[in-house]
Design an enzyme around this catalytic site. Structure first.
Site, short mmCIF file in Angstrom:
data_model
loop_
_atom_site.label_atom_id
_atom_site.label_comp_id
_atom_site.label_asym_id
_atom_site.label_seq_id
_atom_site.Cartn_x
_atom_site.Cartn_y
_atom_site.Cartn_z
N HIS A 153 -3.53 79.01 59.63
CA HIS A 153 -5.00 80.14 59.06
C HIS A 153 -5.25 80.72 57.85
CE1 HIS A 153 -2.83 80.63 63.56
NE2 HIS A 153 -4.06 80.12 63.62
N ASP A 210 -5.62 82.93 69.90
CA ASP A 210 -3.99 83.40 68.98
C ASP A 210 -3.97 84.60 67.87
OD1 ASP A 210 -4.02 80.48 67.76
OD2 ASP A 210 -4.83 82.28 66.44
N ASP A 237 -17.74 79.53 75.36
CA ASP A 237 -18.00 78.97 75.45
C ASP A 237 -18.45 78.63 74.01
OD1 ASP A 237 -19.97 75.74 76.51
OD2 ASP A 237 -18.08 75.85 74.26
N GLY A 238 -17.77 78.39 72.63
CA GLY A 238 -18.31 78.50 71.70
C GLY A 238 -19.73 77.19 72.00
N ASP A 292 -7.66 69.73 69.86
CA ASP A 292 -8.12 68.62 69.26
C ASP A 292 -9.34 68.29 70.80
OD1 ASP A 292 -4.94 68.36 69.01
OD2 ASP A 292 -6.17 67.91 67.73
N ASP A 351 -11.51 76.99 65.55
CA ASP A 351 -10.39 76.63 65.27
C ASP A 351 -10.14 75.77 66.62
OD1 ASP A 351 -8.57 79.48 65.12
OD2 ASP A 351 -8.14 77.14 65.40
N SER A 352 -10.75 75.49 67.13
CA SER A 352 -10.15 74.65 68.14
C SER A 352 -9.35 73.62 68.43
CB SER A 352 -11.85 73.76 68.38
OG SER A 352 -11.29 72.52 66.96
N GLN A 366 -7.13 76.45 81.58
CA GLN A 366 -6.36 75.38 80.90
C GLN A 366 -5.30 75.54 81.08
OE1 GLN A 366 -7.20 75.60 76.07
NE2 GLN A 366 -7.50 77.59 76.79
N PRO A 374 -11.98 71.77 77.03
CA PRO A 374 -12.93 72.61 77.00
C PRO A 374 -13.75 71.85 75.40
CG PRO A 374 -11.67 74.36 77.34
CD PRO A 374 -11.07 72.59 77.81
N1 SAM Z 1 -4.41 76.72 65.97
C1 SAM Z 1 -5.34 75.66 66.63
C2 SAM Z 1 -4.93 74.01 66.98
O1 SAM Z 1 -5.00 73.51 65.80
O2 SAM Z 1 -4.30 73.03 67.86
C3 SAM Z 1 -6.28 75.93 67.66
C4 SAM Z 1 -5.65 77.07 68.04
S1 SAM Z 1 -6.75 78.34 68.95
C5 SAM Z 1 -5.99 78.91 70.22
C6 SAM Z 1 -7.84 77.02 69.84
C7 SAM Z 1 -8.60 78.43 71.01
O3 SAM Z 1 -10.27 77.12 71.17
C8 SAM Z 1 -7.90 77.98 72.57
O4 SAM Z 1 -7.26 79.58 72.54
C9 SAM Z 1 -8.90 77.64 73.44
O5 SAM Z 1 -9.21 78.42 74.33
C10 SAM Z 1 -10.31 77.41 72.64
N2 SAM Z 1 -11.10 76.35 72.85
C11 SAM Z 1 -11.19 75.47 73.63
N3 SAM Z 1 -12.66 75.15 73.87
C12 SAM Z 1 -13.44 76.43 73.88
C13 SAM Z 1 -14.81 76.36 73.40
N4 SAM Z 1 -15.57 75.09 74.18
N5 SAM Z 1 -15.52 77.16 73.21
C14 SAM Z 1 -14.38 77.92 72.84
N6 SAM Z 1 -13.11 78.13 73.12
C15 SAM Z 1 -12.35 77.22 73.28
#
Ligand code: SAM
Length: 284
Positions: free
Chosen positions: A62, A86, A138-139, A159, A156-157, A31, A163
């Site tokens: 959070h 984060d 990947d979660g 939108d 905590d993804s 990304q 990914p």
């Molecule tokens: N608070 C934010 C929101 O409400 O949109 C989300 C915060 S956190 C930065 C989201 C994290 O999810 C990112 O660091 C991103 O890299 C991660 N992410 C995205 N897709 C993912 C996946 N398939 N598996 C694990 N982490 C993922």
């Protein structure tokens, strides 16, 4: 001439933030990461043009996505955080004395590195806590392997973009269920129902097909524009959502959370849904 950052996540709707100082901008394997200083919100982290968190309002999001399931459950020892790069969620979960381990599965380690470098006000030293296990991956793949039995899973993804799209699918929620211990709770970041109602409806529809109790709860997170932000909630124990104010207050008195938004009363009221949100979740 000021430099502005714009988000147009919602069709026909734009949000602009002035970039008072660009701190970091890269394209990782997953990304586009951009982090800048903004007079009104402090440091702002964006991924693929969508705001993720800001120093000023991160505490609301959070606190509500961590303390609510942990205090409703009452005996949480093992937590899984999917995403959460984060570190703000990890820091809140670790505040609870009963926590023995928190597994963070984050797909992009550059988000963690960026947070450690520029967002210490959000992550603190949570990533260095001996109870924290960080897995870069990947979660969806992690829960598909059915590893670990967790008392709470926090999705905590971002939108459902890039990914993160897979983290809103039924298969992912089903695999999460297989990683939940008896009486466990899963909670999810589920966007702003006023503008993303379909995302919430879909998540609750999937969760309701898998769990005895599924709904959402709300909190006003200033930067997630459009009114309330929704958090998906599911568990096979419906009584967890009916915890009393007296019980919650007792549990809260035992932990020193230094919370600035979460209270026992806020917890209770967060599940009181206005009609337009209720219509999205009950009619599934
Ligand atoms: N608070 C934010 C929101 O409400 O949109 C989300 C915060 S956190 C930065 C989201 C994290 O999810 C990112 O660091 C991103 O890299 C991660 N992410 C995205 N897709 C993912 C996946 N398939 N598996 C694990 N982490 C993922």
């Amino acid at each position: 001439m000021d430099d502005w950052w714009e988000e147009s996540l919602h069709d026909g709707f734009r949000v602009g933030l002035r970039i008072d100082e660009l701190l970091h901008e890269t394209k990782s394997a997953f990304q586009h990461l951009k982090l800048f200083e903004n007079k009104a919100l402090g440091r702002v982290l964006t991924l693929d043009g969508i705001v993720q968190t800001t120093e000023r309002d991160e505490f609301i999001y959070h606190e509500m996505l961590s303390h609510t399931p942990i205090l409703a459950h009452g005996d949480v020892h093992r937590v899984l955080i999917v995403g959460g790069g984060d570190g703000g969620m990890l820091r809140r979960v670790l505040m609870h004395p009963g926590i023995e381990s928190v597994t963070v599965v984050e797909i992009d380690d550059s988000v963690i590195e960026l947070s450690k470098r520029y967002l210490r006000s959000i992550c603190g030293d949570a990533f260095d806590d001996p109870r924290a296990e960080v897995i870069i991956g990947d979660g969806a793949g992690y829960v598909a392997d059915g590893r670990g039995q967790f008392d709470v899973i926090i999705v905590d993804s971002p939108d459902p973009v890039g990914p993160a799209g897979v983290l809103f699918e039924r298969g992912f929620y089903s695999d999460c269920k297989s990683c939940l211990a008896a009486g466990g709770i899963i909670v999810t970041q589920n966007g702003v129902p006023f503008l993303q109602g379909e995302v919430l409806r879909s998540t609750v529809h999937h969760l309701r097909s898998l769990f005895a109790d599924a709904t959402c709860y709300l909190a006003p997170v200033p930067l997630y524009v459009g009114g309330f932000m929704a958090f998906g909630w599911a568990s096979d124990d419906p009584t967890l959502r009916q915890v009393t104010l007296k019980t919650l207050s007792k549990r809260l008195a035992k932990v020193n959370l230094t919370a600035r938004y979460y209270t026992a009363e806020i917890h209770m009221s967060a599940f009181a849904l206005p009609g337009y949100v209720e219509a999205l979740v009950v009619s599934v």
